[in-house]
Design a protein around this motif. Structure first.
Motif, short mmCIF file in Angstrom:
data_model
loop_
_atom_site.label_atom_id
_atom_site.label_comp_id
_atom_site.label_asym_id
_atom_site.label_seq_id
_atom_site.Cartn_x
_atom_site.Cartn_y
_atom_site.Cartn_z
N ARG A 92 -35.85 -36.83 66.24
CA ARG A 92 -36.49 -37.02 64.94
C ARG A 92 -36.55 -38.50 64.61
NH1 ARG A 92 -33.19 -33.45 60.74
NH2 ARG A 92 -31.46 -34.30 61.97
N PRO A 93 -37.63 -38.98 64.01
CA PRO A 93 -37.65 -40.39 63.60
C PRO A 93 -36.60 -40.64 62.53
CG PRO A 93 -39.50 -39.19 62.66
CD PRO A 93 -38.85 -38.26 63.64
N PHE A 94 -36.19 -41.89 62.40
CA PHE A 94 -35.16 -42.22 61.42
C PHE A 94 -35.53 -43.50 60.69
CE2 PHE A 94 -34.02 -44.83 64.99
CZ PHE A 94 -33.41 -45.95 64.46
N ALA A 95 -34.91 -43.67 59.53
CA ALA A 95 -35.04 -44.88 58.73
C ALA A 95 -33.64 -45.42 58.47
CB ALA A 95 -35.77 -44.60 57.42
N LEU A 96 -33.56 -46.72 58.23
CA LEU A 96 -32.29 -47.38 57.92
C LEU A 96 -32.33 -47.94 56.50
CD1 LEU A 96 -31.31 -49.50 61.08
CD2 LEU A 96 -29.88 -47.78 59.96
N PHE A 97 -31.27 -47.68 55.73
CA PHE A 97 -31.13 -48.26 54.40
C PHE A 97 -29.75 -48.90 54.29
CE2 PHE A 97 -29.43 -48.22 50.13
CZ PHE A 97 -30.47 -48.74 49.36
N GLU A 192 -34.83 -64.79 67.05
CA GLU A 192 -35.52 -63.65 67.66
C GLU A 192 -36.86 -63.50 66.94
OE1 GLU A 192 -33.40 -59.98 67.76
OE2 GLU A 192 -31.56 -60.86 68.56
N PRO A 193 -37.83 -62.85 67.56
CA PRO A 193 -39.10 -62.61 66.88
C PRO A 193 -38.89 -61.80 65.60
CG PRO A 193 -39.28 -62.15 69.23
CD PRO A 193 -37.83 -62.33 68.95
N PRO A 194 -39.77 -61.98 64.62
CA PRO A 194 -39.68 -61.17 63.40
C PRO A 194 -39.79 -59.69 63.72
CG PRO A 194 -41.21 -63.00 63.10
CD PRO A 194 -40.86 -62.96 64.56
N LEU A 195 -39.16 -58.86 62.91
CA LEU A 195 -39.27 -57.41 63.08
C LEU A 195 -40.67 -56.96 62.68
CD1 LEU A 195 -35.84 -56.26 61.59
CD2 LEU A 195 -36.53 -56.17 63.99
N ASP A 196 -41.30 -56.21 63.56
CA ASP A 196 -42.64 -55.73 63.29
C ASP A 196 -42.57 -54.25 62.92
OD1 ASP A 196 -45.33 -55.51 62.97
OD2 ASP A 196 -45.84 -55.65 65.10
N LEU A 197 -42.09 -53.98 61.72
CA LEU A 197 -41.99 -52.63 61.20
C LEU A 197 -42.03 -52.70 59.68
CD1 LEU A 197 -38.82 -52.50 60.10
CD2 LEU A 197 -38.34 -52.10 62.49
N PRO A 198 -42.34 -51.60 59.00
CA PRO A 198 -42.33 -51.62 57.54
C PRO A 198 -40.95 -52.00 56.99
CG PRO A 198 -43.49 -49.68 58.34
CD PRO A 198 -42.84 -50.32 59.54
N LEU A 199 -40.95 -52.94 56.08
CA LEU A 199 -39.71 -53.45 55.50
C LEU A 199 -39.80 -53.32 53.98
CD1 LEU A 199 -36.99 -54.95 55.92
CD2 LEU A 199 -38.27 -57.08 55.80
N LEU A 249 -37.75 -45.00 47.35
CA LEU A 249 -37.48 -44.95 48.78
C LEU A 249 -38.25 -43.80 49.42
CD1 LEU A 249 -35.94 -45.86 51.30
CD2 LEU A 249 -33.97 -44.51 50.50
N GLY A 250 -38.30 -42.65 48.76
CA GLY A 250 -39.05 -41.52 49.29
C GLY A 250 -40.52 -41.85 49.48
N LYS A 251 -41.10 -42.55 48.53
CA LYS A 251 -42.51 -42.96 48.65
C LYS A 251 -42.69 -43.94 49.80
CE LYS A 251 -43.46 -42.23 43.74
NZ LYS A 251 -43.73 -42.86 42.44
N ASP A 252 -41.73 -44.85 49.95
CA ASP A 252 -41.83 -45.81 51.05
C ASP A 252 -41.66 -45.13 52.41
OD1 ASP A 252 -42.23 -47.79 49.19
OD2 ASP A 252 -40.18 -48.57 49.27
N LEU A 253 -40.85 -44.08 52.46
CA LEU A 253 -40.69 -43.33 53.70
C LEU A 253 -42.00 -42.62 54.08
CD1 LEU A 253 -37.15 -41.77 53.14
CD2 LEU A 253 -37.76 -43.47 54.88
N VAL A 254 -42.67 -42.04 53.09
CA VAL A 254 -43.96 -41.38 53.35
C VAL A 254 -44.96 -42.39 53.89
CG1 VAL A 254 -45.92 -40.25 52.26
CG2 VAL A 254 -43.59 -39.55 51.67
N ALA A 255 -45.01 -43.58 53.27
CA ALA A 255 -45.95 -44.61 53.71
C ALA A 255 -45.60 -45.08 55.12
CB ALA A 255 -45.92 -45.78 52.74
N ALA A 256 -44.30 -45.19 55.42
CA ALA A 256 -43.88 -45.64 56.75
C ALA A 256 -44.23 -44.61 57.82
CB ALA A 256 -42.38 -45.92 56.76
N ARG A 257 -44.08 -43.33 57.51
CA ARG A 257 -44.46 -42.27 58.47
C ARG A 257 -45.95 -42.30 58.71
NH1 ARG A 257 -42.35 -36.45 57.30
NH2 ARG A 257 -43.20 -36.23 59.41
#
Length: 263
Positions: A92-97, A192-199, A249-257
């Motif tokens: 399953r995909p995961f998010a970090l907080f 290191e290179p910048p992280l290329d993911l939703p932050l 956070l829930g809205k940001d998770l939906v946008a990230a998915r």
């Protein structure tokens, strides 16, 4: 009731299941603030949607592992957490907080996962901590640590009088907090290179330790735009704004998915 995933030898951190939602589409791994454990996120279970399975980091030296020695090397902790996330991978995909020092560790863990060539988080959410490539976090922490009880309360919260009257209880309560402060002070930002993911970055309007303006520095370390979301309250705002924060956070998770499924 929360339970650890697997069995951890002495000094080994672990993930604790706050919810038990195997059918949930997404795992959310939360890193507690300085000195605290998974219980900091227990109230989130009632606010997060059923599509999110909630886990939190258990570090040695507090809670169920109170008899173990605290860890003070941030890079070691990040590497160990990355290892635990890999071991607990159930596809399953995961998010970090992370909140406070937990934000620093969550960021370092995302970088450690990338170095391991393991699938990273679909969202990295950081709360009440400035980007670590500048001197602001270390300088401000040093000022707080040297200013005595009043400034420590800005970071940790009021110190109960009963703790002040009991040296042993005071040591038990504050040793993991001081260890986490040392961990933050020892963090070094390597190129290191910048992280290329939703932050996603969150903060509090009246945070006396890390005010909202210092959170914009995360834009320097991200390949994607960063706009901090500011909530009412002080540095410990997640306690009072749990519903509002988890809603955002829930809205940001939906946008990230949604972002993750784009071609």
């Amino acid at each position: 009731m929360a339970s650890p995933i697997g069995h951890s030898p002495p000094g080994r951190l672990s993930l604790v299941a706050i919810t038990r939602r195997p059918a949930a589409a997404l795992r959310l791994v939360c890193v507690p603030p300085a000195g605290l454990g998974p219980g900091f996120y227990r109230t989130w279970a009632e606010h997060l949607p059923e599509t999110v399975d909630l886990f939190a980091l258990q570090l040695p030296g507090r809670g169920a592992l109170a008899e173990q020695l605290c860890l003070t090397d941030p890079h070691q902790v990040a590497d160990r957490l990355a290892e635990v996330i890999q071991e607990a991978d159930d596809r399953r995909p995961f998010a970090l907080f992370g909140h406070c020092v937990g934000a620093l560790l969550a960021y370092a863990t995302a970088r450690a996962l990338r170095r391991r060539h393991h699938c990273g988080p679909l969202l990295l959410a950081l709360s009440a901590w400035p980007a670590p490539h500048l001197d602001a976090p270390i300088a401000q922490l040093a000022r707080v640590m040297l200013a005595g009880r009043a400034r420590l309360a800005d970071l940790y919260g009021p110190i109960p009088e009963e703790l002040l009257a009991d040296p042993r209880a005071m040591a038990t309560a504050y040793t993991p907090f001081l260890a986490d402060m040392l961990m933050a002070l020892q963090y070094r930002q390597y190129d290191e290179p910048p992280l290329d993911l939703p932050l996603s970055v969150y903060g509090a309007r009246d945070d006396a330790v890390f005010p909202p303006e210092c959170l914009r520095t995360w834009s320097d370390l991200s390949a994607q735009p960063v706009t901090p979301r500011i909530f009412p309250g002080s540095h410990a705002y997640p306690r009072d704004q749990a519903r509002e924060l988890t809603d955002r956070l829930g809205k940001d998770l939906v946008a990230a998915r949604r972002y993750a499924t784009q071609p």
